[in-house]
Design a protein around this motif. Structure first.
Motif: not given
Length: 538
Positions: A405-412, A371-375, A321-325, A365-366
């Motif tokens: 924040e993770s969901q916004r990052y996944i969208a980016e 992606g880098d979760e530590s960011a 669901r997060m990946e599908e925003l 997922s990130i």
């Protein structure tokens, strides 16, 4: 290095673990292996390892029985990590009661177990330092020696006099716990352990008018307090009324983030260890009684606590669901998760394991999207809270901020991937324009829905796919016409991807407002004139 023994009846599992993990970087070294619980028990007695990693189902002596025997012998005191091929967590309640540090499912994930080991290494370091401090305090603190049952009768009698205890007076061991006391909490200032201890002492003195001596002891994140019967006289002898008033007074000094846990009463100072043990048991009810923020053992001792945590498929669905925003769906799931922590009576360790698995799923997922979760600014708090005391509301805040924040990052990350993907598609078109390509064939090649690809192309480049392809072909045709006066029009059409010379001429004239022949003749010196033998479609 902390020492580890591996216990599993499958040799390839043990050897695989040895090769899979960079043990030294995690702070551990493997000192022994065993293929059954009975052999492991003997090794533990001899080697006294810091950590035992064991399977549950083994011959001779299974994993749970091994843990039980080691705990009950109370000789060696290793930390246990269970590795199991079963995801029903039916052993979770028993495992948590025995102090098992983590429960990892097969097949083993390198990131998950490495993360578990690093956190355990940090915890063991802190616990080791705390043990050293406590060992030093044992020499000076008679209170601790009484709690541990190590004080002599003479020493106990002296302390009973100091505390002004009367015959058959009840005595309670009480924990005062300061929550949400961390740098990631912008709404509350941090208080040092010494500062909180002083606040507790001053509040107790005010409540008793300075007439009743109280004795305090430092515990990890908590202050232990001996509460005698005399301190309850102003509250009609009720420990609940005393606790409520005490918590209210502490909240004035340190904010509404103090939890109190009262053990069962005992009638002799020599038995205070039993009250201490029951006070520790009340910690299991913390999130169940998050509203009141106090727990009294005699009121909860018959209540059940849930140690079973979650289904892994639920974590997978949440991450999907997060990946599908699906933002609203995700937030509703977080609300439901924390609602269930309280209503389903989750023990704190079960809450910790659940949150850890959700964070791990999001992190995977990130990473899967490069992606880098530590960011993420919310990452450090959501993985650093495990040894802190948090209210359920604060834990929810930290977790929700990480999820959002993770969901916004996944969208980016998806935008970056889409941008890279559409650029690859454009490059493919520019390379293969002369072939018989279409929107449908390209969509199939890149495993994309053709309608979505058409929309994405128009959004990215401002033109429709067919117009883009046609323009590339016409531009290439113009280049051929400029570079060679001998090439025939139908040959140009073939080279740039048109199956029909007549259709090529029509499209060329539509875009350039002249025929291919007129375009080439325009480039010829005026004294040469037209090439009389050529027609447009020859």
């Amino acid at each position: 290095m902390h020492t580890v023994i591996l216990v599993d009846d499958e040799v390839f599992t043990r050897k695989g673990l040895i090769k899979l993990i960079d043990w030294e970087s995690c702070g551990f070294q493997i000192v022994a292996e065993a293929d059954n619980g009975e052999d492991a028990l003997e090794i533990i007695r001899k080697v006294r390892p810091d950590v035992v990693i064991t399977d549950i189902r083994m011959p001779v002596l299974d994993g749970m029985e091994l843990i039980r025997r080691v705990v009950e012998e109370n000789d060696a005191n290793p930390s246990f990590i269970i590795i199991s091929g079963y995801d029903d967590f039916k052993y979770a309640q028993q495992a948590v009661r025995y102090g098992v540090r983590d429960f990892i499912l097969k097949p083993i994930d390198e990131f998950e177990i490495s993360d578990t080991l690093r956190r355990l290494n940090e915890n063991l370091g802190r616990e080791g330092a705390e043990r050293l401090r406590n060992d030093s305090l044992l020499n000076d603190s008679m209170l601790e020696s009484i709690v541990l049952g190590e004080a002599s009768d003479t020493a106990i009698a002296q302390w009973e006099q100091r505390m002004m205890l009367r015959a058959n007076d009840r005595l309670f061991y009480l924990f005062a716990e300061l929550n949400d006391n961390h740098a990631w909490n912008p709404s509350a200032g941090q208080i040092s352990s010494a500062g909180f201890k002083e606040i507790v002492h001053q509040v107790l003195q005010r409540m008793s008018g300075g007439e009743q001596p109280f004795y305090l002891h430092d515990h990890h994140n908590r202050i232990g307090i001996l509460v005698p019967e005399r301190a309850l006289e102003a509250f009609n002898g009720s420990i609940e009324r005393f606790v409520i008033r005490f918590r209210q007074a502490l909240s004035v000094e340190s904010g509404d983030r103090v939890f109190l846990y009262a053990g069962a009463p005992v009638s002799r100072l020599a038995d205070i260890g039993q009250s201490y043990i029951t006070a520790k048991e009340t910690l299991l009810y913390k999130y169940i009684h998050d509203d009141n923020r106090f727990v009294i053992y005699d009121q909860v001792k018959t209540e059940k606590v849930n140690y079973v945590t979650f289904e892994l498929k639920e974590v997978g669905l949440f991450v999907e669901r997060m990946e599908e925003l699906q933002t609203e769906n995700v937030r509703a799931t977080v609300e439901s998760l924390f609602h269930n922590f309280r209503n389903d009576r989750y023990a704190p360790e079960a809450v910790k394991i659940t949150i850890h698995q959700y964070v791990l799923g999001i992190t995977k997922s990130i990473r899967g999207m490069d992606g880098d979760e530590s960011a993420l600014s919310s990452f450090a708090p959501v993985v650093g809270w495990y040894d802190l005391s948090l209210t359920l509301g604060e834990l929810k805040r930290l977790f929700s901020e990480f999820v959002d924040e993770s969901q916004r990052y996944i969208a980016e990350l998806r935008k970056v991937q889409v941008k890279g993907g559409i650029q690859k598609i454009r490059g493919y078109i520019e390379t293969n324009y002369s072939s018989n390509i279409s929107l449908k064939s390209i969509a199939a090649f890149f495993f994309i829905n053709p309608v979505y690809l058409g929309q994405l192309f128009k959004k990215s480049y401002g033109v429709y796919f067919n117009d883009f392809l046609l323009q590339i072909r016409i531009n290439e045709a113009k280049k051929l016409l400029r570079q060679s006066s001998d090439i025939r029009i139908y040959e140009v059409a073939e080279k740039v991807g048109f199956s029909s010379a007549d259709y090529f001429v029509t499209q060329f004239e539509k875009i350039e407002h002249m025929t291919p022949k007129e375009y080439r003749n325009k480039l010829l010196p005026s004294d040469k004139g037209d090439n009389p033998g050529e027609i447009e479609s020859e």
